[in-house]
Design an enzyme around this catalytic site. Structure first.
Site, PDB file in Angstrom:
ATOM      1  N   ASP A 180      30.421  11.708 -38.814  1.00  0.00           N
ATOM      2  CA  ASP A 180      30.555  11.566 -37.366  1.00  0.00           C
ATOM      3  C   ASP A 180      29.738  12.630 -36.664  1.00  0.00           C
ATOM      4  O   ASP A 180      29.194  13.555 -37.288  1.00  0.00           O
ATOM      5  CB  ASP A 180      32.017  11.566 -36.934  1.00  0.00           C
ATOM      6  N   ILE A 181      29.624  12.472 -35.366  1.00  0.00           N
ATOM      7  CA  ILE A 181      28.771  13.343 -34.557  1.00  0.00           C
ATOM      8  C   ILE A 181      29.570  14.581 -34.177  1.00  0.00           C
ATOM      9  O   ILE A 181      30.675  14.489 -33.625  1.00  0.00           O
ATOM     10  CB  ILE A 181      28.289  12.604 -33.301  1.00  0.00           C
ATOM     11  N   GLU A 205      32.922   7.780 -32.764  1.00  0.00           N
ATOM     12  CA  GLU A 205      31.653   8.355 -33.194  1.00  0.00           C
ATOM     13  C   GLU A 205      31.541   8.427 -34.718  1.00  0.00           C
ATOM     14  O   GLU A 205      30.701   9.162 -35.256  1.00  0.00           O
ATOM     15  CB  GLU A 205      31.479   9.757 -32.593  1.00  0.00           C
TER      16      GLU A 205
END
Length: 572
Positions: A452-453, A495
């Protein structure tokens, strides 16, 4: 035959040629093959002899056993030909491929290769893989035999072989060729997955069920003495190396597995297929028209015995059509057809027709055509005839299949795709992971990347959700550049993203994840400028469920975020 051979070795062409190829194709059962081969080599020592026994699997009415032996002679004046033989009773396919690669390395201006082979146990892909990086065009066939007489299949070279590869290398700087292949079967029905195999030619499971159930369910064909005859007109069709490839069953076993003549791999997707003879002839005519621009000085074609069985009386009509265009054309019928273009690996085809045109005209250029699947539905408007019922119903099925395919693609965009990022959604990721788990139980390897970001909430809070959406799409566009065939990438939620990586080990998976992480770290994004991702990596286990597999990758991701972010962490 001696009269023919004496005519060859006393000709002016024989004296001046830089390379002479004799192709010997034998459909007969009443011939002393060893003597035939030795006599040709004795009387014409300058020639390179290749060839094979022909496949004859048509019904008795169309049996080839009484057809003439074909001796095809090609004289080259700007080309040298080298023959290399590998007796597979003495050397493995793999070692033969290594030696072949060394031979190619030792030659300059290698233009193409012809291969004939016969092997009861090994796929030619094991051989060809060792020199696939040479990007050579390759054509040829696997030797066949008569389905009723069950004679021994042979390939010909310096002698008669029952388990060998005979290859001919064409070396020239003034040589052009055209290569095309026709697969005249059209796909029908739903896409299925080979979920279990034994070796490289036996399919044990399809979609988790015994392979034989495919033909029971869709064609009402049960395993009995007529199984091969009943299924050969409905081959599997799959896509490999940018070419459509058919696979024809040659038998079955008591466990419900299907045996094929050529290689099949676990995890490959396929559909059943069908055709009708007139459309096959239409595609042949199109192929001949395409090759005519080259004005070939030699024309070879290699046809599958299953295609010959399917064409029946049209088989001789097709050969007559070739000879009306090029009277001296060389033709043979085998168990499979070999086809490799410079930009793709070797394809061991079934049920296809490979067409090869050669010329030493210095003004010509190469033309390579990837094989296509299916056939033309359109009929000539000027044609006046009563269309047979089977042709009408098959054309209807073809049109209906195409309509359903298009509808499924449209529905798939909605059902399987995340609407913001246009990659797979969670539903499709779960389906793909479950398929991988089934394949892993039969030995396939997969790695899973869960990432994920970093600090994505800060992006939304600082710049707003519109910028957050742009960031998500930007990250996806970066990862898309890494996607290859059979890779699966999608949005798990928010995300978070998952990437399913097949045929992998720990080292490859970590190196792949690190390249993604580094690329994102090095990218300058609009508005937010800099972003990073944290990635968790794990390998599939045979006992995994979707929950345990994803959870392990999620735990690795959690560890990456807890220990500083912008890193790759592996979980055993």
């Amino acid at each position: 035959m001696d009269n023919v051979l004496n005519e060859i070795n006393s000709s002016e062409d024989y004296y001046y040629a830089s390379g002479i190829l004799i192709q010997l194709y034998n459909p007969r059962l009443d011939i002393d093959e060893e003597y035939l081969v030795s006599r040709i080599n004795e009387v014409c020592p300058k020639v390179v002899l290749t060839g094979m026994t022909c496949a004859s699997i048509a019904e008795e009415k169309y049996d080839l056993k009484d057809s003439p032996i074909q001796l095809s002679v090609s004289y080259f004046f700007k080309t040298k030909i080298y023959r290399y033989e590998y007796d597979l009773n003495e050397v493995s396919m793999f070692v033969a491929g290594r030696i072949m690669n060394e031979k190619i390395d030792g030659l300059r201006d290698v233009k193409c290769m012809q291969i004939f082979y016969v092997s009861p146990s090994s796929s030619i892909s094991v051989f060809s893989k060792e020199f696939s990086h040479q990007n050579l065009p390759v054509f040829g066939a696997k030797a066949g035999r008569n389905i009723r007489a069950l004679n021994t299949a042979h390939v010909y070279g310096s002698k008669c072989f029952d388990n060998a590869i005979v290859s001919a290398i064409f070396q020239s700087d003034s040589f052009s060729l055209n290569m095309d292949n026709n697969l005249d079967w059209a796909e029908i029905g739903k896409e299925m997955v080979i979920t279990g195999v034994e070796g490289d030619r036996i399919v044990t499971e399809v979609d988790g069920a015994p392979a034989i159930e495919v033909y029971k369910k869709y064609l009402k064909i049960t395993p009995n003495e007529f199984f091969v005859q009943n299924v050969c007109e409905f081959p599997f069709v799959l896509k490999r190396n940018n070419n459509f490839v058919a696979r024809v069953p040659s038998g079955y076993n008591e466990d419900g597995a299907i045996i094929f003549n050529s290689d099949v791999f676990q995890g490959e997707h396929f559909r059943l297929s069908y055709s009708f003879p007139q459309q096959a002839l239409n595609k042949t005519k199109i192929g001949i028209n395409a090759i005519s621009w080259l004005q070939p000085q030699a024309l070879y074609f290699f046809e599958c015995g299953n295609r010959q069985r399917f064409l029946r009386e049209y088989y001789s009509e097709e050969r007559d059509f070739f000879r009306s265009f090029f009277p001296e054309c060389s033709s043979t019928t085998g168990y499979s057809e070999l086809f490799a273009l410079p930009d793709c690996g070797m394809c061991d085809l079934n049920s296809a027709l490979v067409i090869v045109g050669l010329t030493e005209n210095k003004y010509s250029k190469d033309l390579f055509v990837h094989g296509s699947c299916g056939f033309l539905i359109e009929q000539d408007e000027d044609e006046r005839r009563e269309v047979p019922f089977f042709e009408r119903i098959l054309t209807f099925l073809e049109s209906t299949s195409k309509d359903l395919d298009e509808l499924n693609k449209q529905l798939g965009k909605v059902a399987f795709t995340d609407q913001l990022t246009k990659v797979y959604n969670r539903w499709e990721l779960e389906r793909s992971i479950n398929e991988a788990i089934t394949l892993a139980q039969n030995g396939s390897s997969y790695s899973l990347l869960f990432f994920d970001i970093d600090h994505f909430k800060h992006v939304n809070d600082t710049y707003g959700h519109d910028v957050g959406d742009v960031v998500l799409k930007s990250i996806v566009n970066i990862v898309k550049d890494f996607i290859e065939d059979n890779h699966v990438f999608g949005r798990w939620g928010g995300e978070e993203f998952l990437y399913l990586f097949p045929n992998s080990d720990v080292e490859k998976a970590l190196e792949f994840a690190e390249r993604i992480r580094q690329t994102i770290d090095d990218t300058c994004f609009v508005t937010v400028q800099h972003l990073t991702v944290s990635i968790g990596v794990t390998m599939i286990r045979p006992e995994d469920t979707i929950d345990t597999f994803v959870k392990r990758a999620d735990e690795a991701l959690y560890n990456a975020k807890e220990t500083g972010r912008n890193k790759v962490v592996f979980a055993k």
